[in-house]
Scaffold this motif. Structure first.
Motif, mmCIF file in Angstrom:
data_model
loop_
_atom_site.group_PDB
_atom_site.id
_atom_site.type_symbol
_atom_site.label_atom_id
_atom_site.label_comp_id
_atom_site.label_asym_id
_atom_site.label_seq_id
_atom_site.Cartn_x
_atom_site.Cartn_y
_atom_site.Cartn_z
ATOM 1 N N ALA A 35 -2.693 14.438 -6.288
ATOM 2 C CA ALA A 35 -1.439 14.938 -5.718
ATOM 3 C C ALA A 35 -0.436 15.234 -6.824
ATOM 4 C CB ALA A 35 -0.869 13.919 -4.742
ATOM 5 N N ASP A 36 0.513 16.103 -6.529
ATOM 6 C CA ASP A 36 1.567 16.434 -7.476
ATOM 7 C C ASP A 36 2.503 15.230 -7.597
ATOM 8 O OD1 ASP A 36 3.685 17.406 -8.924
ATOM 9 O OD2 ASP A 36 3.979 19.199 -7.695
ATOM 10 N N PRO A 37 2.584 14.589 -8.762
ATOM 11 C CA PRO A 37 3.419 13.399 -8.905
ATOM 12 C C PRO A 37 4.907 13.676 -8.737
ATOM 13 C CG PRO A 37 2.598 14.105 -11.044
ATOM 14 C CD PRO A 37 1.904 14.941 -10.019
ATOM 15 N N ALA A 38 5.318 14.941 -8.835
ATOM 16 C CA ALA A 38 6.731 15.274 -8.686
ATOM 17 C C ALA A 38 7.182 15.250 -7.227
ATOM 18 C CB ALA A 38 7.007 16.653 -9.280
ATOM 19 N N LEU A 39 6.220 15.337 -6.285
ATOM 20 C CA LEU A 39 6.585 15.331 -4.869
ATOM 21 C C LEU A 39 7.014 13.937 -4.431
ATOM 22 C CD1 LEU A 39 3.792 17.563 -3.301
ATOM 23 C CD2 LEU A 39 6.213 18.117 -3.508
ATOM 24 N N PRO A 40 7.986 13.836 -3.512
ATOM 25 C CA PRO A 40 8.389 12.523 -3.001
ATOM 26 C C PRO A 40 7.220 11.837 -2.296
ATOM 27 C CG PRO A 40 9.950 14.242 -2.350
ATOM 28 C CD PRO A 40 8.758 14.938 -2.930
ATOM 29 N N SER A 41 7.256 10.511 -2.281
ATOM 30 C CA SER A 41 6.210 9.755 -1.603
ATOM 31 C C SER A 41 6.209 10.094 -0.122
ATOM 32 C CB SER A 41 6.438 8.258 -1.798
ATOM 33 O OG SER A 41 5.431 7.511 -1.142
ATOM 34 N N ALA A 42 5.030 10.275 0.445
ATOM 35 C CA ALA A 42 4.924 10.683 1.848
ATOM 36 C C ALA A 42 5.452 9.627 2.811
ATOM 37 C CB ALA A 42 3.463 10.998 2.187
ATOM 38 N N ASP A 43 5.550 8.360 2.383
ATOM 39 C CA ASP A 43 6.090 7.336 3.285
ATOM 40 C C ASP A 43 7.609 7.211 3.188
ATOM 41 O OD1 ASP A 43 6.435 6.007 0.873
ATOM 42 O OD2 ASP A 43 5.131 4.323 1.371
ATOM 43 N N GLY A 44 8.238 8.013 2.318
ATOM 44 C CA GLY A 44 9.687 8.020 2.222
ATOM 45 C C GLY A 44 10.275 6.980 1.298
ATOM 46 N N PHE A 45 9.422 6.177 0.646
ATOM 47 C CA PHE A 45 9.952 5.140 -0.235
ATOM 48 C C PHE A 45 10.452 5.762 -1.539
ATOM 49 C CE2 PHE A 45 10.048 1.550 -3.102
ATOM 50 C CZ PHE A 45 10.471 0.515 -2.291
ATOM 51 N N PRO A 46 11.650 5.360 -2.013
ATOM 52 C CA PRO A 46 12.204 5.955 -3.243
ATOM 53 C C PRO A 46 11.594 5.336 -4.498
ATOM 54 C CG PRO A 46 13.752 4.369 -2.351
ATOM 55 C CD PRO A 46 12.604 4.426 -1.371
ATOM 56 N N ASP A 47 10.353 5.663 -4.790
ATOM 57 C CA ASP A 47 9.642 5.049 -5.918
ATOM 58 C C ASP A 47 10.280 5.367 -7.265
ATOM 59 O OD1 ASP A 47 7.296 3.596 -4.799
ATOM 60 O OD2 ASP A 47 6.847 5.556 -3.940
ATOM 61 N N VAL A 64 0.875 -1.169 0.000
ATOM 62 C CA VAL A 64 0.000 0.000 0.000
ATOM 63 C C VAL A 64 0.911 1.216 0.000
ATOM 64 C CG1 VAL A 64 -0.192 -0.042 2.546
ATOM 65 C CG2 VAL A 64 -1.883 1.221 1.172
ATOM 66 N N ALA A 65 0.542 2.230 -0.765
ATOM 67 C CA ALA A 65 1.369 3.437 -0.870
ATOM 68 C C ALA A 65 0.487 4.671 -0.735
ATOM 69 C CB ALA A 65 2.103 3.459 -2.209
ATOM 70 N N PRO A 66 1.036 5.751 -0.183
ATOM 71 C CA PRO A 66 0.245 6.987 -0.023
ATOM 72 C C PRO A 66 0.133 7.736 -1.333
ATOM 73 C CG PRO A 66 2.463 7.290 0.838
ATOM 74 C CD PRO A 66 2.378 5.856 0.400
ATOM 75 N N ARG A 67 -1.063 7.903 -1.805
ATOM 76 C CA ARG A 67 -1.288 8.646 -3.045
ATOM 77 C C ARG A 67 -2.529 9.522 -2.868
ATOM 78 N NH1 ARG A 67 2.985 6.781 -3.498
ATOM 79 N NH2 ARG A 67 3.981 5.794 -5.299
ATOM 80 N N PRO A 68 -2.371 10.751 -2.317
ATOM 81 C CA PRO A 68 -3.529 11.639 -2.164
ATOM 82 C C PRO A 68 -4.186 11.941 -3.510
ATOM 83 C CG PRO A 68 -1.656 12.443 -0.909
ATOM 84 C CD PRO A 68 -1.150 11.325 -1.770
ATOM 85 N N PHE A 69 -5.452 12.246 -3.485
ATOM 86 C CA PHE A 69 -6.216 12.532 -4.693
ATOM 87 C C PHE A 69 -5.639 13.749 -5.400
ATOM 88 C CE2 PHE A 69 -9.946 14.489 -6.812
ATOM 89 C CZ PHE A 69 -10.226 13.453 -7.686
#
Length: 232
Positions: free
Chosen positions: A135-147, A128-133
């Motif tokens: 959201a700006d795809p350029a921002l780093p993932s809120a959970d810190g994972f280097p996607d 499961v990954a944090p993806r707000p509705f």
């Protein structure tokens, strides 16, 4: 002229806040704050604050970064928090601390799919990954994972950290969770730490540049900084 007008506005607003406090009812402080902070860090901070500043009034809002910036600049929000720097000439900011995180999964998921022994094997698990509705795809993932560098199998997308924790406990997927949040579940072996890098995100605070805020805002930041330091 615009800068002078903003300084005058800030002085008037600061006086209004001070007068509200002297009238026996402190002005409400409006925070754009992350769910992890409100669930796991803020309650203890507010308990101590209530003993020092009885009657403190807050409103808490979960805003995605773009909305938060707009609200700060228009003074609809007093103080904002996010897990990454937001470069903007109209904002002042600072780092309160860092939360360390790892990948976690329930024993039931690992029995079903096999327990990974390497970081590469961890990536094959459903996540499961944090993806707000919107959201700006350029921002780093809120959970810190280097996607951008490592590709995990994102089976679920959910905005709230508590949803991530619940899905992981249910054995539906793995999740990147703050170590301080799942300390008890890990101790009781309800969640197993997975092989992989130590992750984490800094917690930043933001306010409009030049904005005068009451002393209670600084007290909240000090409390959050201490709470993050205890988490390690």
């Amino acid at each position: 002229l615009k800068a002078r007008a903003e300084r005058i506005f800030d002085e008037v607003e600061g006086a209004a806040r001070e007068l509200a406090g002297k009238g026996g009812r402190p002005a409400e402080l409006r925070l754009a704050i992350r769910e992890m902070v409100t669930h796991y860090l803020l309650p203890a901070v507010l308990s101590r604050l209530e003993r020092r500043c009885p009657g403190t009034r807050l409103s808490l809002h979960e805003l995605e970064p773009r909305t938060m910036v707009e609200a700060l600049l228009s003074d609809r929000i007093d103080l904002g928090y996010y897990y990454a720097a937001i470069p903007h000439g109209g904002l002042s900011s600072g780092v309160l601390g860092r939360r360390s995180s790892h990948g976690y999964a329930a024993p039931s998921l690992l029995r079903r799919l096999g327990r990974p022994r390497t970081a590469r094997q961890t990536l094959r698990l459903p996540f499961v990954a944090p993806r707000p509705f919107e959201a700006d795809p350029a921002l780093p993932s809120a959970d810190g994972f280097p996607d951008q560098r490592l590709h995990r199998d994102i089976r679920y997308r959910a905005e709230l950290l508590e949803t991530h924790r619940r899905l992981a406990l249910q054995g539906l997927c793995a999740a990147v969770l703050p170590d301080g949040v799942v300390k008890e579940e890990q101790k009781r072996r309800r969640l197993i730490r997975l092989p992989g890098p130590r992750l984490g995100r800094e917690l930043y605070f933001f306010k409009r540049k030049g904005r005068n805020l009451p002393a209670v805002a600084g007290a909240i930041n000090v409390g959050l900084k201490r709470a993050l330091a205890r988490w390690g």
